[in-house]
Design an enzyme around this catalytic site. Structure first.
Site, PDB file in Angstrom:
ATOM      1  N   HIS A  20     -69.881 -39.603  10.352  1.00 24.84           N
ATOM      2  CA  HIS A  20     -69.128 -39.157   9.190  1.00 24.84           C
ATOM      3  C   HIS A  20     -67.717 -39.723   9.208  1.00 24.84           C
ATOM      4  CE1 HIS A  20     -68.058 -36.408  12.419  1.00 24.84           C
ATOM      5  NE2 HIS A  20     -66.914 -36.253  11.799  1.00 24.84           N
ATOM      6  N   HIS A  35     -62.240 -43.228  10.030  1.00 23.99           N
ATOM      7  CA  HIS A  35     -63.164 -43.979  10.873  1.00 23.99           C
ATOM      8  C   HIS A  35     -64.444 -43.180  11.061  1.00 23.99           C
ATOM      9  CE1 HIS A  35     -61.539 -41.204  13.921  1.00 23.99           C
ATOM     10  NE2 HIS A  35     -62.716 -41.351  14.487  1.00 23.99           N
ATOM     11  N   LEU A  36     -65.425 -43.810  11.704  1.00 22.39           N
ATOM     12  CA  LEU A  36     -66.671 -43.160  12.099  1.00 22.39           C
ATOM     13  C   LEU A  36     -66.830 -43.354  13.603  1.00 22.39           C
ATOM     14  CD1 LEU A  36     -67.267 -44.898   9.199  1.00 22.39           C
ATOM     15  CD2 LEU A  36     -69.206 -43.312   9.257  1.00 22.39           C
TER      16      LEU A  36
END
Length: 265
Positions: A208, A120-121
């Site tokens: 990220h 995930h971000l």
């Protein structure tokens, strides 16, 4: 920001789970419409009764051995729900093949690295909600994000991260296009955080996808030569430009063991 970017992961639980419980901040419950009733006075419990149920007043014991060596940032407290807002990344076969090329190479520098269980971000730090504020919080997020458009982003720059306490290290793929849209998303999430008197996101975030993690601060081993070699693996991977261009189509909120999905427009 320091040379090693900080990421908003709790020190207990994997990145996407954000399971570390934290104490409710003073004032976080101060938005009730009426005065809360005074708690009833509790009579002392006889020692003979307490000894029948050892530990019942102390809450669960934190045993880092049960969590891969991870340590809670804050002690568990009944009624508090660790909450995290993020954009999910659904890993396809090609992405996992890239990860299979990256992780063994990184492990030659830091053998204790392990793969993330999900990807995930992050759009928020891990914060704490009292149970009765979960649904109002989620509804406020839905209202804020109802008209936010879907967008594409690229995450193809290898970067090393640590959590705030520097008790865990992560290898991630940093967003190189779509950063402005993520900032706009965070701005909407931050407004909801402020409404509930919760901590907002970092001032200069590095969006990220974390790929792998380990206990401890391994930045010195992973930066430099290892980082350059990992980047070369990404750059040379077949169709990596297409593989690492992703559609952000929804935002999710995880609070305790509950998940809430908010599709983007």
């Amino acid at each position: 920001m320091s040379a090693a970017p900080l990421v908003g992961y709790s020190s207990s639980g994997s990145e996407d789970e954000a399971e570390a419980e934290a104490r409710a901040r003073p004032g976080a419950g101060g938005r009730h419409r009426g005065q809360s009733p005074l708690p009833s006075q509790r009579l002392p419990v006889p020692d003979s009764v307490l000894h029948m149920f050892p530990g019942t007043e102390e809450g669960p014991e934190d045993d880092s051995a049960k969590h891969g060596g991870r340590v809670r940032t804050f002690p568990h407290e009944r009624g508090n729900w660790a909450t995290h807002v993020y954009v999910p990344y659904e890993a396809k076969e090609d992405f996992l093949e890239l990860l299979d090329a990256l992780l063994p190479h990184a492990q030659t520098y830091v053998p204790r690295l392990v793969r993330m269980e999900a990807f995930h971000l992050s759009l928020s730090q891990s914060v704490v909600l009292r149970h009765h504020w979960i649904l109002p919080f989620v509804q406020a997020l839905k209202d804020r994000l109802a008209s936010f458009p879907r967008f594409c982003f690229t995450a193809n720059r290898v970067k090393i991260y640590t959590n705030q306490e520097k008790t865990r290290t992560f290898i991630g793929l940093e967003v190189t296009s779509g950063h402005a849209q993520f900032l706009d998303l965070v701005s909407e999430v931050d407004r909801v955080m402020e409404e509930f008197d919760l901590t907002t996101f970092y001032q200069d975030p590095s969006f990220h996808i974390s790929l792998a993690w380990c206990v401890g601060n391994a930045r010195l081993q992973l930066d430099g030569q290892c980082l350059r070699e990992l980047q070369a693996i990404v750059d040379e991977f077949e169709d990596s430009e297409i593989l690492l261009r992703v559609l952000a189509g929804q935002v999710r909120c995880k609070s305790g063991n509950k998940f809430f999905s908010m599709p983007l427009k």
